[in-house]
Design an enzyme around this catalytic site. Structure first.
Site, PDB file in Angstrom:
ATOM      1  N   ASP A  81      66.593  60.833  49.842  1.00  0.00           N
ATOM      2  CA  ASP A  81      67.539  61.241  48.827  1.00  0.00           C
ATOM      3  C   ASP A  81      67.118  60.661  47.600  1.00  0.00           C
ATOM      4  O   ASP A  81      66.411  59.758  47.387  1.00  0.00           O
ATOM      5  CB  ASP A  81      68.985  60.820  49.122  1.00  0.00           C
ATOM      6  CG  ASP A  81      68.954  59.208  49.434  1.00  0.00           C
ATOM      7  OD1 ASP A  81      69.613  58.757  48.565  1.00  0.00           O
ATOM      8  OD2 ASP A  81      68.118  58.483  50.245  1.00  0.00           O
ATOM      9  N   ASN A 121      66.910  49.494  53.798  1.00  0.00           N
ATOM     10  CA  ASN A 121      66.307  48.510  52.917  1.00  0.00           C
ATOM     11  C   ASN A 121      64.929  47.787  53.515  1.00  0.00           C
ATOM     12  O   ASN A 121      64.248  47.191  52.754  1.00  0.00           O
ATOM     13  CB  ASN A 121      67.146  47.487  52.519  1.00  0.00           C
ATOM     14  CG  ASN A 121      68.422  48.086  51.626  1.00  0.00           C
ATOM     15  OD1 ASN A 121      68.324  49.209  51.153  1.00  0.00           O
ATOM     16  ND2 ASN A 121      69.239  47.221  51.353  1.00  0.00           N
ATOM     17  N   ASN A 160      66.036  51.520  47.368  1.00  0.00           N
ATOM     18  CA  ASN A 160      65.539  50.566  48.048  1.00  0.00           C
ATOM     19  C   ASN A 160      64.468  50.773  49.389  1.00  0.00           C
ATOM     20  O   ASN A 160      63.863  49.787  49.712  1.00  0.00           O
ATOM     21  CB  ASN A 160      66.704  49.702  48.560  1.00  0.00           C
ATOM     22  CG  ASN A 160      67.480  48.992  47.203  1.00  0.00           C
ATOM     23  OD1 ASN A 160      66.850  48.522  46.527  1.00  0.00           O
ATOM     24  ND2 ASN A 160      68.664  48.845  47.521  1.00  0.00           N
ATOM     25  N   HIS A 164      72.738  59.343  52.046  1.00  0.00           N
ATOM     26  CA  HIS A 164      71.784  58.550  52.231  1.00  0.00           C
ATOM     27  C   HIS A 164      70.730  58.959  53.362  1.00  0.00           C
ATOM     28  O   HIS A 164      69.494  58.407  53.506  1.00  0.00           O
ATOM     29  CB  HIS A 164      71.913  57.203  52.291  1.00  0.00           C
ATOM     30  CG  HIS A 164      71.396  56.136  51.515  1.00  0.00           C
ATOM     31  ND1 HIS A 164      70.303  56.525  50.293  1.00  0.00           N
ATOM     32  CD2 HIS A 164      71.284  54.638  51.573  1.00  0.00           C
ATOM     33  CE1 HIS A 164      69.860  55.372  49.896  1.00  0.00           C
ATOM     34  NE2 HIS A 164      70.495  54.187  50.706  1.00  0.00           N
TER      35      HIS A 164
END
Length: 186
Positions: A92, A67, A113, A19
């Protein structure tokens, strides 16, 4: 002025996770340009300003966690009165094979997100993207566990090549428009 944003999560435990490939690419870019990022409280990010061939650029790593990435990017965009077309976001992508890089000028969030937060905060889907493929998790492994895990050895060469592609694409973007980036680096 242009802004290059790498998405990721702050903190040591996330440093080399899938991530955080956006953060990794920004670190590569900063290193190749001889720059260091520093914390910027108002932007809630690691940040540096760079002049490359007369073009002012900002490198940004939001420290808001994935997020809420859009909050940091919006703060920068508002402060500098930037158009969304002057933003490039590196992140990613589960839907691309590991190490593949795809560039595009707009689109939806695709379930990501961080991108969802940017779209919400900027009020548009029209911003440049560099999607670095991380592949799908193996059967039986939860997506959240997969994206927060580290790359295995067989993936590392492909991911390093992808990060180098992003650095070259950013160099192109300094001199040209994003159409040229897509034509040369996709």
């Amino acid at each position: 002025m242009k802004v290059i944003v790498g998405l990721g999560n702050p903190g040591r435990k996330y440093t080399k996770t899938r991530h955080n490939v956006g953060f990794m690419a920004i670190d590569d870019l900063a290193k190749s340009w001889g720059e260091k990022l520093k914390k910027h409280t108002n932007f809630r990010a690691e940040y540096t300003e760079v002049i490359r061939d007369g073009e002012k650029l900002i490198l940004l790593k939001p420290l808001t966690f994935m997020n809420l990435s859009g909050e940091s990017v919006r703060a920068v965009a508002n402060y500098y009165d930037l158009d969304s077309e002057d933003i490039l976001v590196v992140y990613d992508d589960l839907d691309l094979p590991a190490g593949t890089v795809k560039y595009r000028k707009s689109g939806g969030h695709g379930g990501h997100n961080g991108i969802r937060s940017l779209i919400d905060q900027l009020g548009t889907k029209q911003f440049n993207r560099a999607r670095i493929g991380i592949d799908r998790p193996p059967e039986g492994k939860a997506v959240v566990d997969y994206v927060l895990s580290k790359f295995d050895k067989r993936e590392m060469d492909a991911i390093q090549d992808a990060r180098e592609n992003v650095v070259r694409a950013c160099e192109t973007w300094v001199h040209d428009d994003f159409d040229r980036v897509m034509n040369q680096h996709n």
